[in-house]
Design a protein around this motif. Structure first.
Motif, PDB file in Angstrom:
ATOM      1  N   GLY A  53       0.844  -1.189   0.000  1.00 10.97           N
ATOM      2  CA  GLY A  53       0.000   0.000   0.000  1.00 10.97           C
ATOM      3  C   GLY A  53       0.876   1.235   0.000  1.00 10.97           C
ATOM      4  O   GLY A  53       1.730   1.399  -0.861  1.00 10.97           O
ATOM      5  N   ASN A  54       0.690   2.096   0.991  1.00 11.13           N
ATOM      6  CA  ASN A  54       1.563   3.258   1.110  1.00 11.13           C
ATOM      7  C   ASN A  54       2.513   3.131   2.298  1.00 11.13           C
ATOM      8  O   ASN A  54       3.051   4.124   2.771  1.00 11.13           O
ATOM      9  CB  ASN A  54       0.731   4.538   1.232  1.00 11.13           C
ATOM     10  N   PRO A  71      11.384  -5.260  11.049  1.00 13.64           N
ATOM     11  CA  PRO A  71      12.068  -4.388  10.087  1.00 13.64           C
ATOM     12  C   PRO A  71      13.076  -3.488  10.796  1.00 13.64           C
ATOM     13  O   PRO A  71      12.879  -3.101  11.951  1.00 13.64           O
ATOM     14  CB  PRO A  71      10.931  -3.568   9.475  1.00 13.64           C
ATOM     15  N   ILE A  72      14.160  -3.188  10.120  1.00 16.91           N
ATOM     16  CA  ILE A  72      15.157  -2.280  10.698  1.00 16.91           C
ATOM     17  C   ILE A  72      14.771  -0.817  10.456  1.00 16.91           C
ATOM     18  O   ILE A  72      15.341   0.082  11.081  1.00 16.91           O
ATOM     19  CB  ILE A  72      16.556  -2.549  10.114  1.00 16.91           C
ATOM     20  N   ARG A  73      13.846  -0.575   9.561  1.00 17.54           N
ATOM     21  CA  ARG A  73      13.350   0.788   9.323  1.00 17.54           C
ATOM     22  C   ARG A  73      12.009   0.683   8.620  1.00 17.54           C
ATOM     23  O   ARG A  73      11.798  -0.184   7.785  1.00 17.54           O
ATOM     24  CB  ARG A  73      14.342   1.576   8.470  1.00 17.54           C
ATOM     25  N   SER A  74      11.086   1.553   8.975  1.00 10.44           N
ATOM     26  CA  SER A  74       9.775   1.565   8.337  1.00 10.44           C
ATOM     27  C   SER A  74       9.251   2.983   8.277  1.00 10.44           C
ATOM     28  O   SER A  74       9.726   3.865   9.002  1.00 10.44           O
ATOM     29  CB  SER A  74       8.793   0.668   9.109  1.00 10.44           C
ATOM     30  N   GLY A  75       8.317   3.209   7.414  1.00 11.42           N
ATOM     31  CA  GLY A  75       7.748   4.542   7.267  1.00 11.42           C
ATOM     32  C   GLY A  75       6.528   4.508   6.376  1.00 11.42           C
ATOM     33  O   GLY A  75       6.086   3.449   5.937  1.00 11.42           O
ATOM     34  N   VAL A  76       5.991   5.683   6.102  1.00 17.59           N
ATOM     35  CA  VAL A  76       4.774   5.817   5.309  1.00 17.59           C
ATOM     36  C   VAL A  76       5.063   6.682   4.095  1.00 17.59           C
ATOM     37  O   VAL A  76       5.732   7.703   4.199  1.00 17.59           O
ATOM     38  CB  VAL A  76       3.635   6.435   6.148  1.00 17.59           C
ATOM     39  N   VAL A  77       4.580   6.250   2.946  1.00 16.82           N
ATOM     40  CA  VAL A  77       4.716   7.022   1.721  1.00 16.82           C
ATOM     41  C   VAL A  77       3.509   7.942   1.606  1.00 16.82           C
ATOM     42  O   VAL A  77       2.374   7.481   1.669  1.00 16.82           O
ATOM     43  CB  VAL A  77       4.794   6.102   0.494  1.00 16.82           C
ATOM     44  N   GLY A  78       3.757   9.214   1.450  1.00 20.02           N
ATOM     45  CA  GLY A  78       2.683  10.190   1.329  1.00 20.02           C
ATOM     46  C   GLY A  78       2.883  11.064   0.116  1.00 20.02           C
ATOM     47  O   GLY A  78       3.727  10.789  -0.743  1.00 20.02           O
ATOM     48  N   HIS A  79       2.157  12.164   0.031  1.00 18.14           N
ATOM     49  CA  HIS A  79       2.089  12.921  -1.217  1.00 18.14           C
ATOM     50  C   HIS A  79       3.213  13.938  -1.408  1.00 18.14           C
ATOM     51  O   HIS A  79       3.206  14.663  -2.397  1.00 18.14           O
ATOM     52  CB  HIS A  79       0.726  13.617  -1.345  1.00 18.14           C
ATOM     53  N   THR A  80       4.181  14.022  -0.504  1.00 16.08           N
ATOM     54  CA  THR A  80       5.293  14.958  -0.724  1.00 16.08           C
ATOM     55  C   THR A  80       6.619  14.239  -0.924  1.00 16.08           C
ATOM     56  O   THR A  80       7.673  14.851  -0.847  1.00 16.08           O
ATOM     57  CB  THR A  80       5.435  15.942   0.458  1.00 16.08           C
ATOM     58  N   ALA A 135      -1.699   6.944  -1.658  1.00 13.59           N
ATOM     59  CA  ALA A 135      -1.731   7.924  -0.578  1.00 13.59           C
ATOM     60  C   ALA A 135      -2.550   9.146  -0.978  1.00 13.59           C
ATOM     61  O   ALA A 135      -3.333   9.677  -0.186  1.00 13.59           O
ATOM     62  CB  ALA A 135      -0.305   8.331  -0.215  1.00 13.59           C
ATOM     63  N   GLU A 136      -2.378   9.594  -2.224  1.00 12.78           N
ATOM     64  CA  GLU A 136      -3.142  10.744  -2.705  1.00 12.78           C
ATOM     65  C   GLU A 136      -4.636  10.421  -2.768  1.00 12.78           C
ATOM     66  O   GLU A 136      -5.481  11.251  -2.429  1.00 12.78           O
ATOM     67  CB  GLU A 136      -2.623  11.154  -4.078  1.00 12.78           C
TER      68      GLU A 136
END
Length: 740
Positions: A53-54, A71-80, A135-136
């Protein structure tokens, strides 16, 4: 670096909530995480990347083989999020294709991953673009309060815990919100367009009005050799090209053409088999040294060497363009026993060619175009005795034939390895995901009309080239149809402005910019406003047959042009008290569109275009939704079409004439106040855009370029498209820019 290929693979998993209106997909595979640690050492770690997903997660091991691994790193993909292609880079004695991630609102949040092949890099860019689109879409369906909450979470939401925080890894997926990807990038073809009937894919189709008129003069070893008969009037130089169809995907062909591995080149390249990379300026520009033995070409046995620069970039349709220029480099001075020669300026173009969806085989059209100086060329064409077959240009033209035979003899190279295949399966609700789909995928047409015919074109029955370069239509029915389509486009444009309001007289003498308006064609360092007839735009039936029509007159009038120079990018120029927008005459206009094209150089430049409307904008129209919409909506719609009308042939081919969604290519900032909208376009935010601009600036005093600005139409009720504004820049002098 290990010889193991860091490919990418993907699995398709349906969303757990069948009733959800969000698209559900997964991408995962091995990539390289590259960067510089706290003590300045470069690192390159093999990592497993999961994009669901995002949401994005990075692992040291494959989580499918090690259930429960964190996970050693994670995050969220967004519109910027900005995903920028950095090109090819030497890492631990190996060549990798690097992608840079950064938040356009906070560039301190950044990181890089790398892939073993250009195809992998392209597919990961497509995957992140899909995540950004989701995400958008989610943001567009939520309430304003929910939007703010999601944006805040996206910027700082780092899931999971990692007690031993390495500074290098900390840079990777603190990408917060995501946004437009690289310049000239095409949206994903990994699922959303698969299986659509009637989809026409890329081919070597040119619609730009140019002076070139290609004529096939010979066929050699399965390739066609063309001469530009227009340039043949000049006895000092000729423009020629060889064209061939290769049974392989364009990414693989690009890798082979760019490879300097002597064992591979010995299998297809007669001349430049011995190459050495001596310098790499950036990921898209390097310098090559080569040698060859002339005994294979002539009776003379003196050895020769050469140096040339090579610049490459990937187009919006996925095609590759490689520019090659003769060069001089301090690391390779003239060598004893060798005669230094200059390789002819040339361009490789590699485009996908797959007109039949029923065909599963990958095919691409490879064109090698060059400028030659040879007295034997004319005699060779006439089949008289000639030594042209023993010259360097002829051998270079035959490289396409060598490539063709090389791939036929190596069928394993003609398709992707199983480790590089990406798939995506979207939920059924994806059909409502309209605004964020790039429907230009597979579009075979260029967007600026050209008089350069197809290589196998027999269209002389329909049109005739006149002496002044204009096209005379001989097919009356086609002319009537074109006129009707043009009227339809004009009618669509008229609905954007309030027809019941009395038009305001736009007196150009009341508006002044630092660049003067041209009086005639011989005037230089000036601007004019051409009609939109030189551009192809989406017609009324585009969503069903992808047909484009000739553009009409611009909706907005070009009032003035400023050409400024400054140490840094100029943002918010319309707020400056001395700006045209702040004048009394401008304040009386219903609407002004300010386009600020920020050109990266030393110093930086800004080309500022001011467009005015003579009537108020209709509420609810496409223009109204763009002007008063969100930045996300504007990024998905703001489109520009370039066309080099006059100029050096290599610049024309490099710039092309294909439409580009600027909001998805480079960073765009929007300022909406009072009666104006300003769009600041940071061309320097993309390494590919910087490369093209640097090339154009080298020839800017000798070129004439047309630009058309549009709002992309994506729904049936928005068609046909209309052109917002145009501008022609005639041989601009860089040093004429005025300090801001």
């Amino acid at each position: 670096m290990s010889s193991k290929t860091a490919g990418s693979e993907a699995s398709e998993r349906e969303g757990s909530e069948s009733g959800s209106d969000e698209r559900s997909f997964e991408y995962f595979g091995w990539v390289y995480h590259v960067g510089v640690n706290s003590i300045g050492h470069e690192y390159c770690h093999l990592r497993y990347l999961l994009l669901k997903g995002n949401k994005v997660e990075m692992y040291k091991r494959d989580p499918q083989d090690y259930p429960g691994i964190k996970p050693i790193r994670s995050g969220v993909v967004g519109h910027t999020l900005m995903v920028e292609e950095q090109g090819r880079r030497k890492v631990n004695n190996g060549d990798l294709y690097v992608l840079r991630f950064y938040n356009r609102l906070d560039e301190k949040k950044k990181g890089e991953i790398a892939c073993a092949t250009a195809a992998d890099a392209r597919k990961w860019m497509d995957a992140f673009d899909q995540a950004k689109q989701q995400a958008e879409y989610v943001l567009s369906r939520k309430s304003n309060r929910r939007k703010l909450s999601i944006e805040s979470d996206s910027e700082l939401n780092l899931e999971g815990h990692r007690p031993r925080v390495r500074r290098g890894l900390k840079k990777l997926i603190r990408i917060g919100k995501a946004g437009p990807e690289m310049l000239l990038s095409q949206s994903s073809d990994l699922g959303s367009n698969e299986g659509k009937p009637g989809r026409r894919l890329e081919g070597d189709f040119m619609d730009a009005i140019e002076a070139h008129e290609w004529k096939c003069v010979d066929t050699v070893n399965g390739i066609r050799i063309f001469e530009d008969v227009a340039s043949s009037q000049n006895n000092d130089s000729f423009l020629v090209k060889s064209v061939g169809v290769i049974d392989a995907n364009l990414d693989t062909v690009f890798e082979v053409v760019c490879s300097v591995d002597r064992h591979k080149r010995y299998e297809w390249d007669v001349l430049t088999g011995d190459l050495e990379l001596i310098d790499s300026v950036n990921g898209h520009f390097d310098v090559i040294y080569g040698t060859y033995d002339t005994k294979y070409l002539s009776q003379w046995h003196s050895k020769r060497d050469f140096v040339f620069s090579r610049q490459w970039f990937r187009g919006q349709d996925g095609s590759y363009t490689i520019l090659q220029f003769p060069a001089v480099h301090k690391k390779k001075p003239p060598r004893p026993g060798y005669r230094r020669i200059k390789i002819n300026p040339s361009i490789w173009e590699i485009r996908r060619l797959n007109p039949l969806l029923t065909s599963s085989a990958d095919k691409c059209l490879v064109t090698h175009m060059m400028e030659i100086h040879s007295s034997g060329w004319g005699r060779w064409k006439k089949r008289y005795f000639s030594k042209f077959e023993k010259t360097i240009p002829y051998v270079l033209l035959c490289q396409v034939a060598g490539l063709r035979e090389f791939f036929q003899a190596n069928p394993a190279l003609t398709s992707d390895s199983p480790t590089t295949i990406l798939h995506s399966k979207m939920s059924s609700s994806s059909s409502s995901f309209v605004d964020f789909e790039d429907s230009e995928v597979g579009d075979q047409f260029y967007d600026a009309i050209a008089a350069e015919p197809l290589e196998d074109d027999d269209s002389d029955d329909d049109e005739e080239q006149s002496l002044d370069g204009k096209v005379k239509l001989k097919n009356v029915s086609w002319a009537i149809a074109s006129l009707a389509l043009k009227r339809s486009s004009a009618l669509a444009a008229s609905s954007e402005l309030d027809a019941h309001s009395a038009p305001i007289q736009l007196d150009a003498s009341q508006f002044h910019g630092s660049m003067h308006q041209g009086k005639d064609e011989s005037d230089t360092n000036c601007w004019t406003s051409p009609s939109g007839h030189g551009f192809m735009i989406r017609g009324k039936t585009y969503l069903t047959d992808y047909a484009k029509v000739m553009g009409g007159d611009p909706l907005l009038k070009l009032l003035a042009v400023d050409w400024f120079t400054a140490d840094n990018n100029i943002d918010g120029v319309a707020l400056d008290p001395k700006c045209l927008v702040q004048s009394e005459a401008a304040k009386k206009l219903p609407f002004i569109l300010v386009i600020n094209l920020q050109v990266p150089a030393k110093p930086n430049y800004s080309l500022i275009l001011y467009y005015g409307a003579d009537k108020p904008i209709n509420k609810g129209s496409l223009l109204s939704r763009f002007v008063d919409g969100t930045d996300m909506y504007r990024d998905a719609r703001f489109k520009l079409i370039p066309s080099i009308v006059e100029g050096y042939w290599m610049v024309k081919r490099a710039v092309g004439s294909k439409a580009c969604l600027l909001g998805k290519a480079v960073t765009c900032k929007y300022l909406r106040q009072d009666n104006f909208l300003e769009i600041d376009v940071d061309i320097g935010s993309s390494s590919v855009a910087r490369s093209i601009i640097n090339l154009v600036l080298g020839y800017v005093t000798s070129i004439v370029v047309d630009l058309a600005i549009l709002i992309e139409a994506k729904e049936e009720n928005e068609l046909p498209e209309f052109i917002l504004g145009t501008v022609r820049l005639n041989r601009v002098k860089v040093d004429s820019a005025v300090p801001f």
